[in-house]
Structures are given as C-alpha cells and as structure tokens.
Design an enzyme around this catalytic site. Structure first.
Site, PDB file in Angstrom:
ATOM      1  N   HIS A 172       0.800  -1.230   0.000  1.00 44.59           N
ATOM      2  CA  HIS A 172       0.000   0.000   0.000  1.00 44.59           C
ATOM      3  C   HIS A 172       0.829   1.275   0.000  1.00 44.59           C
ATOM      4  O   HIS A 172       0.264   2.362   0.146  1.00 44.59           O
ATOM      5  CB  HIS A 172      -0.918   0.051   1.215  1.00 44.59           C
ATOM      6  CG  HIS A 172      -1.971  -1.002   1.248  1.00 44.59           C
ATOM      7  ND1 HIS A 172      -3.238  -0.815   0.758  1.00 44.59           N
ATOM      8  CD2 HIS A 172      -1.937  -2.272   1.697  1.00 44.59           C
ATOM      9  CE1 HIS A 172      -3.955  -1.918   0.932  1.00 44.59           C
ATOM     10  NE2 HIS A 172      -3.168  -2.820   1.494  1.00 44.59           N
ATOM     11  N   LYS A 213      -8.184  14.051   4.999  1.00 42.21           N
ATOM     12  CA  LYS A 213      -7.382  12.830   4.966  1.00 42.21           C
ATOM     13  C   LYS A 213      -6.329  12.975   6.048  1.00 42.21           C
ATOM     14  O   LYS A 213      -6.203  14.054   6.646  1.00 42.21           O
ATOM     15  CB  LYS A 213      -6.733  12.605   3.592  1.00 42.21           C
ATOM     16  CG  LYS A 213      -6.015  13.845   3.028  1.00 42.21           C
ATOM     17  CD  LYS A 213      -5.451  13.588   1.623  1.00 42.21           C
ATOM     18  CE  LYS A 213      -6.432  13.889   0.503  1.00 42.21           C
ATOM     19  NZ  LYS A 213      -6.689  12.769  -0.394  1.00 42.21           N
ATOM     20  N   ARG A 214      -5.561  11.917   6.337  1.00 40.98           N
ATOM     21  CA  ARG A 214      -4.473  12.064   7.298  1.00 40.98           C
ATOM     22  C   ARG A 214      -3.574  13.224   6.884  1.00 40.98           C
ATOM     23  O   ARG A 214      -3.369  13.469   5.682  1.00 40.98           O
ATOM     24  CB  ARG A 214      -3.661  10.761   7.393  1.00 40.98           C
ATOM     25  CG  ARG A 214      -4.378   9.679   8.158  1.00 40.98           C
ATOM     26  CD  ARG A 214      -4.661  10.083   9.580  1.00 40.98           C
ATOM     27  NE  ARG A 214      -3.454  10.138  10.359  1.00 40.98           N
ATOM     28  CZ  ARG A 214      -3.093   9.208  11.247  1.00 40.98           C
ATOM     29  NH1 ARG A 214      -3.872   8.171  11.504  1.00 40.98           N
ATOM     30  NH2 ARG A 214      -1.968   9.338  11.927  1.00 40.98           N
ATOM     31  N   LYS A 232       0.993  14.309   1.334  1.00 38.12           N
ATOM     32  CA  LYS A 232      -0.363  14.620   0.866  1.00 38.12           C
ATOM     33  C   LYS A 232      -0.549  16.124   0.615  1.00 38.12           C
ATOM     34  O   LYS A 232      -1.536  16.550   0.040  1.00 38.12           O
ATOM     35  CB  LYS A 232      -1.394  14.124   1.881  1.00 38.12           C
ATOM     36  CG  LYS A 232      -1.408  12.597   2.029  1.00 38.12           C
ATOM     37  CD  LYS A 232      -2.440  12.159   3.057  1.00 38.12           C
ATOM     38  CE  LYS A 232      -2.394  10.672   3.388  1.00 38.12           C
ATOM     39  NZ  LYS A 232      -3.026   9.821   2.366  1.00 38.12           N
ATOM     40  N   THR A 245      -8.513   6.746  -1.823  1.00 38.96           N
ATOM     41  CA  THR A 245      -9.855   6.212  -2.015  1.00 38.96           C
ATOM     42  C   THR A 245     -10.900   7.302  -1.788  1.00 38.96           C
ATOM     43  O   THR A 245     -12.018   7.197  -2.282  1.00 38.96           O
ATOM     44  CB  THR A 245     -10.127   5.011  -1.080  1.00 38.96           C
ATOM     45  OG1 THR A 245      -9.624   5.316   0.221  1.00 38.96           O
ATOM     46  CG2 THR A 245      -9.459   3.760  -1.595  1.00 38.96           C
ATOM     47  N   LYS A 293     -14.702   8.517  -3.497  1.00 42.37           N
ATOM     48  CA  LYS A 293     -15.926   8.844  -2.747  1.00 42.37           C
ATOM     49  C   LYS A 293     -16.475  10.200  -3.161  1.00 42.37           C
ATOM     50  O   LYS A 293     -17.688  10.362  -3.331  1.00 42.37           O
ATOM     51  CB  LYS A 293     -15.636   8.852  -1.240  1.00 42.37           C
ATOM     52  CG  LYS A 293     -15.286   7.485  -0.683  1.00 42.37           C
ATOM     53  CD  LYS A 293     -14.727   7.555   0.738  1.00 42.37           C
ATOM     54  CE  LYS A 293     -13.986   6.260   1.036  1.00 42.37           C
ATOM     55  NZ  LYS A 293     -13.142   6.337   2.245  1.00 42.37           N
TER      56      LYS A 293
HETATM   57  C1  26W Z   1       4.291   0.578   9.789  1.00 40.02           C
HETATM   58  C2  26W Z   1       3.580   1.873   9.769  1.00 40.02           C
HETATM   59  C3  26W Z   1       2.555   1.948   8.684  1.00 40.02           C
HETATM   60  C4  26W Z   1       1.221   2.085   9.019  1.00 40.02           C
HETATM   61  C5  26W Z   1       0.269   2.128   8.036  1.00 40.02           C
HETATM   62  C6  26W Z   1       2.925   1.854   7.375  1.00 40.02           C
HETATM   63  C7  26W Z   1       1.980   1.899   6.389  1.00 40.02           C
HETATM   64  C8  26W Z   1       0.661   2.033   6.716  1.00 40.02           C
HETATM   65  C9  26W Z   1      -0.395   2.024   5.641  1.00 40.02           C
HETATM   66  C10 26W Z   1      -0.033   1.045   4.561  1.00 40.02           C
HETATM   67  C11 26W Z   1      -0.639   3.379   5.101  1.00 40.02           C
HETATM   68  C12 26W Z   1      -1.872   3.443   4.272  1.00 40.02           C
HETATM   69  O1  26W Z   1      -2.970   3.491   4.791  1.00 40.02           O
HETATM   70  N1  26W Z   1      -1.704   3.462   2.965  1.00 40.02           N
HETATM   71  C13 26W Z   1      -2.810   3.833   2.108  1.00 40.02           C
HETATM   72  O2  26W Z   1      -3.487   2.689   1.642  1.00 40.02           O
HETATM   73  C14 26W Z   1      -4.655   3.052   0.906  1.00 40.02           C
HETATM   74  C15 26W Z   1      -5.402   1.784   0.568  1.00 40.02           C
HETATM   75  O3  26W Z   1      -4.693   1.044  -0.380  1.00 40.02           O
HETATM   76  C16 26W Z   1      -4.273   3.856  -0.328  1.00 40.02           C
HETATM   77  O4  26W Z   1      -5.452   4.269  -0.971  1.00 40.02           O
HETATM   78  C17 26W Z   1      -3.452   5.076   0.075  1.00 40.02           C
HETATM   79  O5  26W Z   1      -2.977   5.732  -1.079  1.00 40.02           O
HETATM   80  C18 26W Z   1      -2.277   4.642   0.936  1.00 40.02           C
HETATM   81  O6  26W Z   1      -1.588   5.770   1.433  1.00 40.02           O
END
Ligand code: 26W
Length: 824
Positions: A363, A556-557, A562, A667, A671
């Site tokens: 992701h 968003k976060r 971003k 995503t 929406k």
């Molecule tokens: C280890 C710390 C950590 C925590 C969360 C690393 C990575 C994450 C997630 C993978 C971050 C995340 O939410 N990524 C998002 O995933 C969405 C679903 O696929 C995408 O639409 C977003 O672009 C992406 O940033």
C-alpha cells in the site's frame, strides 16, 4: 424438534417496535417511560443484531457444509465506522425502523448519532479493509476478516488554541455488535528458546520452549451483505494473561502486585492501535501485536482446516490468506513453523503450501513506511521464527545465485536480512518471497513497485507474480448511506437499487446529463448536502459559511506527502489576492469555503505544524471584513468515518494533491466523485484511472509527473533552488507574523526554502494556483458544472469495491461465491 422454536426475524414495523420495547424493558432493564436516545439506540441495535445473528449462524453453517475455498483477510486495521445505519440499509429495513422509531418518539438520525465509531484504523488501509468486508459479504464470498480488538482505537483529536491534542478513544463501553467467544481462546507464546535435536529416525527437530504465554480470546462481529442473507464474520482477538485473573502461584507466595502487573502487561498487547500512518517506528510492542494476532488467527484457520480431514497438500485449495500490507507477514513464517515443527512436514512440501496460500498487497512506496525489524529484537521475542526466516532467506538466496551466478550485489540487495548495524529483517521482501502474488493498489503504484522498490524481484520471479488491483469503495456506505437523496434519485432513474450491486448501471445517467429537470434535482441535492455541512460547521466551529459558496474540501491524514501545506499556502495566496482587489473585482470572484480535516500522528511535528497554520490562517481570514464571504477557512476537528459521511456529499471540489508517485491510490478521491463533486488532483494514484474513466474535461489535473520527480529533487540539492515568486510572497506574509508568531512555522517554510523541498511544493505551486483559477472560472458556469458532475458519477462504476473483490477472487484467491440457497 427445535426448528419450530427458532426466532423469526422481524419484517414489519410493529414487530420491530415490539422488539425495541422488549429490549428496553428486559435486556436493558429500563422502563419505556425513561427511555432516552442512548437506550433507544441500544434497543434498536439489539433488535437488528438479533436479525443479523440468525443469518450469520446460517451463513456459517452453509459455508461449513459447502466446504469450499475460503478467504481470510488479515488486517491490523478495520476502520468500520458505525454499524447500525449500515445494518438497517443492508438488510433493507431502514424505512421500517424509521417509522417504528418515530412512533416511539424518536428521530432515526438522532438514534444513529448515538453510536460511537468503531475506529480501529488510521486511514486508507483500514477503511479499504472495511469496504472489502462489505463487498465480500454482498457478493456472497465465504470470507472472514481477522484483526485485533483494540481497547483504544485511533485517538480523538481536539483542537486547542489551534493545536492538535490527542485524547484516548475508549469505545467499548457499550458495543452491541461484538460477541465475546470465551470458548475460543488460543495460547500465544513469546520469548523462550529453541532446543534442536535429532529424533530416532535421524530427523532434525526444533522445539520452541520456555518464555511466556498470553491468551487470545476471539470477539466476533457480524458483517451483513447488502440485499443478501450472507452475513460474514470479522474475528478480532483480545489479549489476557495466561493465568486468568491473576497468577495463583505468585498470589499464593504473596506476590500479588507482580501478578496484577503480569496481567496488565498481557492486556497491553491489544490495548491500543498505533496511530502512525506511513511511518515504521520499530517498537517491540508492535511486533508483539503482530505475532499475537497472526498466531491466534493461524491457529484458528488451521484448526478449521484440520476438521475437514483433508491432506495438507489441499490446504491452498481450501484457504486463501491475503496480507493487508506487511503487518501480518509473520503469518508466512508461522504457517511454515506449524507445518514443519508441529505437523512434521518436510521443508519443501511445507513451503509449497505456504507460498500457494498467501497473497501480499503493498500500500505504499514511502521508504519510511517499509517495515523492518531488528534481528536482536526478533531473536529475543520470536527465536524460532528468526531461525525459519534465516532458512527461508538461505533457500531464496541459493535460488537467486543459481539464476544470477556471481551477482553478489543482487544478493545483498534482495536479501531478507539487511546487513546493517544491527541487522534488520525486511518484511516486504519476506512477504514477496512467501506469497504467490503481490499486488499494488492502482496502476501507477503497481508499475512503480515493479520498477523501483521491488525491481530485482521482478527479475527473479518474473513479471507475472506482480499484478495490480485498483482500489475501490463500497457504494452502499459511500452513496446509499452517506447520500440517501442522491441514491434515491439515481434509483428512480435506473429502475431501483440495482446499481448498488452493479455500479456500472450508473452509466444510464449519461442520458440525463443535459436534462433540465434532472439537473435541477441533482443541484438541489448537492445544495441540501452543503446546507447540512454548513450547519455542522456552525455548530462545531461557530463559523457561518455560505452554502452557495464553492466548497473546497481536503480531508485525509495530515502528511507532508499529501501536501495540505500546498493547499493552505494556496489559501494564503488567495487571501493576498482578495486583499489587493478593488471592490469591483471582488464582486466577480466566486466565494469559497476551504475545508480541512484530518489527524496528524502524535509524534509528527511537521504535520502538527500544518494543522496549526491552517487554524491560525482561519482565525485571521474568517474575521477580516475585506474578505467577508469570499473566503472562509475551516478546520474540522476529529475527522473520522461518520464525519466523512456528512462531509463527502457536500463538496464542489475536493483536493487529492500528493506529490506525484507518493499516494499509492487514494480512495476518498473516488468517494467525492461518486457523490457529485469534481476533484483537483495531481497525476498520482487512482486519480489517473479516475481521469481515464470520467474524461479529462471533468477533472482538474495539475503539477509535475511522477517520472520527473527524482530529477527535480536533484536540481534542488545540486542546482540553485529558486522558489516560486508567488510562494515567496506567501512566506513573506507568514514571516510578518500575520498568522501569529512566525517562529512557530519556521520548520515548515524552512523545509521548502532550505531543506530541499522534498515534496516539490514550490515546483507545483504555480500550476496549482493556475488550476484553482480554472476552478473559479468553471464554477461560474453552473450549467456546465452540473453536467460535468453527472457525467462523472455516471462513469464511476469501475471504482466499486465489488469490482476489486471480483478481481482478487479471480486473479489471486481462486475462490467463488457461495450461492445462497432458498432456505434463507
Ligand atoms: C508501519 C507503519 C505503517 C502504518 C500504516 C505503514 C503503512 C501504513 C499504511 C499502509 C498506510 C496506508 O494506509 N496506505 C494507504 O493505503 C490506501 C489503501 O490502499 C491507499 O489508498 C493510500 O494511497 C495509501 O496511502
């Protein structure tokens, strides 16, 4: 004989009311005379819950009996939001509930608003998991979600004097949607050591012994499909010390305090969701969470498989396990351990089963988000797993050596163990080696992982191991639930609610794109949604916004990649422009409301600084009499799923403006478009495919392309880095203390002026401002604008998460839906 006593789910308003009253008076032990909204929420939920349970039990029986292949979706995050509204809509009885509640003296919206969000996720990844559960149930796939039952979800955000403050989110006070399964408890081992010996047959045996045991208790949550009896299961694990209440041994020896401490230490494992998004901090407790959850889930999955008495070789024919990012990668090692250490299979036989079982979804390409665990930490916590990882790596590197003889650089680059000080386990590499398919989440992203971070693995395994499944969203929650009036209008023109199960039906709306009457209704709905948001803004921030203004939303976060900073700098630029205008010029400008929302990770100072700047700009701009309605700046506190349901339908434009190549998919872009908003975006993530689907006339794209980002960064570092002149003016205003003490924002402006502008804010600034001007112009022509939004919605069918799930099922899982029989 018992069959005739089985509960019959209610279908009429009267029966629903009967159930509500019964729950108030018996389950809740309250009188209808003092039934407040909390009690009414509880009783209505219990009434629907009873209904779900019946179908849930039947679904589980049906799936067990059919004994076909199942999917297990392992995710450390499930950002579910609220359940009651969703349950009412998915079983198709919201209208009945509305009338019933109204007869009992309640407004259904007030009752729905009593529910605390289930916020067990950070952002996109967690919400994607929730949409996938909805789609898997709606499409009748036999599928379970496995996760952790955090006592505290993502923190609640408060804004105090413009700063973010985090407050714990204790959400379990009353949660009717979960079922503790005190009979489903798994022992999970940590620490200890490994004893190796040869048995009588000369076989090498490894025994992991000693250490400590923590108990995992299952909590089940029903997941109702839309317009189908299929009700799947989400199983969340909660941790407890092995000895229960306290350790009797220690208790009897008078060591009461330390036995309580042991209990608390064990409970800590499932206590709190880590609030970092896209940042790996390598904390031991996080690795403990990961193993705890993975070990309990695999024990459960293997136990279920063993009941069928099939040969181990059939495991991948019966079970597909999807790894939602690398967080559950230990599942690969754990299954290998179960098969070789506990079940006595040979390494190769076991490894074939393992690799055919797992799929891995990546992701993110951000380097700071790629998980690595220190080898010493691993050695201490999971000694046997570290040995198995070394063996996996050895066999893998041997195969690489055979394919690329003598390429020592390659071996170093792809090794699962990074030869650093200390050594590190690279979880993404382990996930690739242990899975049969690896997918990215949008086309650009899937291409990028193949050409950058996983390039060598494409050479080693061939390109077919890597694939793309572009993300999607569930139209049930994100259209039908969030925007009931739009859903109703669409239903009235397309022959009912069928579009919610086959989103390509939206195509039929194209023929209304120039229909006067239709456009009028369409515009009225958007306006009503903006009025709803304006009221919400008034009640939460005290600021009055004009619903006729252009609503420009970025929720968003908060993260530098971003680029909320680009947005707020653009807002300041607009403020400067307005200030410099004559009253005549001001009359020609479209009034605008810039709306922000999102949480910063508690330790991410730059993100917190961005929130602070947004709030301080709002404080100045919103009360400047020269500006009036022309510009308002709003920061919405505590953005979450239930707030997104109010915010998303109310946009005219929304911003998806990440530095090209950094946002894997996004995503919320989907929406917003699905709800009749246009978007301003970079050529990044799913924006590219949205453009392809809806047409480039219907989207405001700007900025540098992913392929040019690297070179641009080089020019910053080695050439002279001159900032965009308009951005300089913005910085000058900030530095004049116009938005409070400029010292507070020095790190933010400095990251762009002095520290290389890694996210290319200055490079994209001009293009961004120009595009915002195009938005202003386009908005003035409401007739054309509305047509654009209708055409866009009509072309969004591709972005249903149902389409994603069908692609996963076909290309990765090799599973089929289980048709629902007539019995239910
Ligand atoms: C280890 C710390 C950590 C925590 C969360 C690393 C990575 C994450 C997630 C993978 C971050 C995340 O939410 N990524 C998002 O995933 C969405 C679903 O696929 C995408 O639409 C977003 O672009 C992406 O940033």
């Amino acid at each position: 004989a018992w069959k005739k006593f089985q509960a019959k789910p209610f279908v009429s308003k009267d029966d629903f009311e009967k159930e509500v009253v019964r729950h108030v008076e018996t389950t809740l032990a309250r009188s209808m005379f003092n039934c407040d909204e909390t009690a009414a929420y509880a009783a209505a939920s219990l009434a629907f819950r009873d209904r779900l349970i019946t179908e849930w039990n039947r679904t589980q029986q049906r799936q067990t009996f059919a004994d076909t292949k199942r999917v297990y979706y392992l995710s450390l995050e499930f950002l579910m939001g609220r359940a009651l509204d969703n349950a009412m809509l998915n079983v198709g009885l919201k209208n009945i509930a509305k009338e019933g509640l109204s007869e009992l003296g309640f407004r259904i919206e007030d009752i729905i608003n009593q529910e605390h969000d289930a916020a067990l996720g950070n952002g996109g990844l967690g919400r994607l998991a929730a949409c996938f559960l909805d789609s898997m149930a709606s499409l009748n796939f036999p599928a379970w979600g496995y996760g952790l039952r955090y006592k505290y979800g993502i923190f609640k955000q408060e804004i105090v004097d413009g700063y973010q403050v985090e407050v714990p989110d204790y959400w379990l006070d009353f949660n009717p949607w979960e079922f503790p399964r005190h009979d489903i408890v798994v022992d999970v081992q940590f620490y200890g050591g490994v004893r190796k010996y040869q048995d009588e047959a000369g076989k090498n045996v490894a025994v992991w012994e000693g250490g400590e045991i923590v108990k995992a208790t299952a909590y089940d949550v029903p997941i109702p499909g839309f317009n189908t009896p299929t009700t799947n299961n989400m199983r969340l694990w909660s941790s407890k010390a092995a000895s229960g209440e306290f350790d009797f041994q220690k208790f009897n020896s008078g060591d009461y305090e330390s036995s309580v401490a042991d209990q608390q230490r064990a409970e800590t494992i499932s206590a709190v969701l880590y609030p970092n998004d896209n940042l790996d901090r390598g904390k031991e407790l996080r690795l403990k969470q990961q193993y705890f959850w993975v070990a309990a889930s695999l024990y459960d999955i293997v136990r279920r498989f063993k009941k069928s008495k099939r040969a181990w070789s059939e495991f991948p024919d019966q079970i597909a396990i999807q790894l939602n990012d690398t967080h559950p990668t230990l599942a690969i090692v754990e299954l290998q351990r179960i098969l070789i250490d506990m079940e006595g299979l040979d390494w190769d036989e076991a490894w074939t089963i393992v690799t055919n079982t797992f799929g891995y979804t990546n992701h993110t390409v951000l380097p700071e988000a790629l998980e690595k665990w220190s080898v010493p930490l691993f050695q201490n916590l999971l000694p046997r797993h570290l040995q198995i990882i070394y063996d996996i790596n050895m066999f893998f590197l041997q195969s690489v050596e055979r394919k690329f003889p003598g390429d020592r650089d390659m071996l170093g680059r792809v090794s699962i163990i990074e030869e650093s000080q200390p050594k590190m386990v690279r979880m993404a590499f382990l996930a690739i080696v242990g899975s049969h398919k690896v997918n990215g989440v949008a086309e650009l992203h899937s291409d990028l992982i193949k050409t950058t971070i996983f390039k060598d693995f494409v050479k080693i395994f061939g390109p077919d191991k890597f694939t793309n499944v572009t993300n999607g969203i569930t139209p049930r929650r994100w259209l039908h639930q969030a925007n009931p009036r739009l859903s109703e209008l669409i239903a009235s023109k397309t022959g009912g609610l069928g579009f919610l199960k086959d989103l390509n039906v939206l195509n039929e709306l194209e023929k209304f794109a120039d229909d006067k009457e239709f456009k009028k209704e369409w515009a009225e709905i958007k306006y009503a949604n903006k009025v709803r948001l304006a009221k919400y803004i008034k009640s939460t921030t005290g600021v009055t916004v004009n619903p006729a203004a252009l609503f420009d939303i970025q929720v968003k976060r908060i993260h530098e990649y971003k680029r909320q900073q680009l947005n707020i700098f653009g807002v300041i630029h607009r403020y400067l422009t307005i200030k410099a205008m004559t009253p005549e010029e001001r009359k020609k400008l479209a009034p605008r409301v810039s709306i922000f929302g999102g949480k910063a990770a508690p330790g991410y100072w730059m993100a917190k600084t961005i929130i602070h700047l947004i709030n301080n700009v709002g404080a100045v701009v919103n009360k400047d009499p020269d500006v009036g309605d022309l510009l308002k700046v709003i920061f919405l506190e505590d953005y979450n799923v239930s707030k997104a349901e109010i915010i998303t339908p109310a946009s005219d434009v929304s911003e998806h403006i990440s530095t090209a190549g950094t946002e894997a998919s996004g995503t919320s872009n989907m929406k917003f478009v699905l709800n009749g908003g246009l978007i301003i975006g970079t050529c990044d993530g799913a924006n590219i495919e949205i453009t392809r689907e809806i047409g480039e006339n219907n989207i405001f794209l700007f900025g540098n392309l992913a392929e040019d980002v690297e070179d641009l960064r080089h020019t910053h570092n080695y050439g002279s880095h001159t900032l965009d002149p308009d951005l300089v003016k913005v910085f000058d205003l900030i530095k004049s203390n116009a938005f409070g003490d400029a010292g507070a924002f020095g790190a933010l402006t400095g990251s762009i002026e002095d520290h290389g502008d890694y996210y290319l804010v200055s490079d994209d600034f001009h293009s961004y401002i120009q595009t915002q001007t195009l938005v202003d112009e386009a908005y003035k022509n409401q007739e054309e604008w509305i047509t654009k939004t209708i055409l866009s919605v009509a072309r969004m069918g591709f972005f249903s998460s149902d389409r994603c799930i069908n692609e996963y099922a076909e290309m990765i899982w090799n599973v089929e839906p289980l048709p629902v029989g007539k019995e239910s």
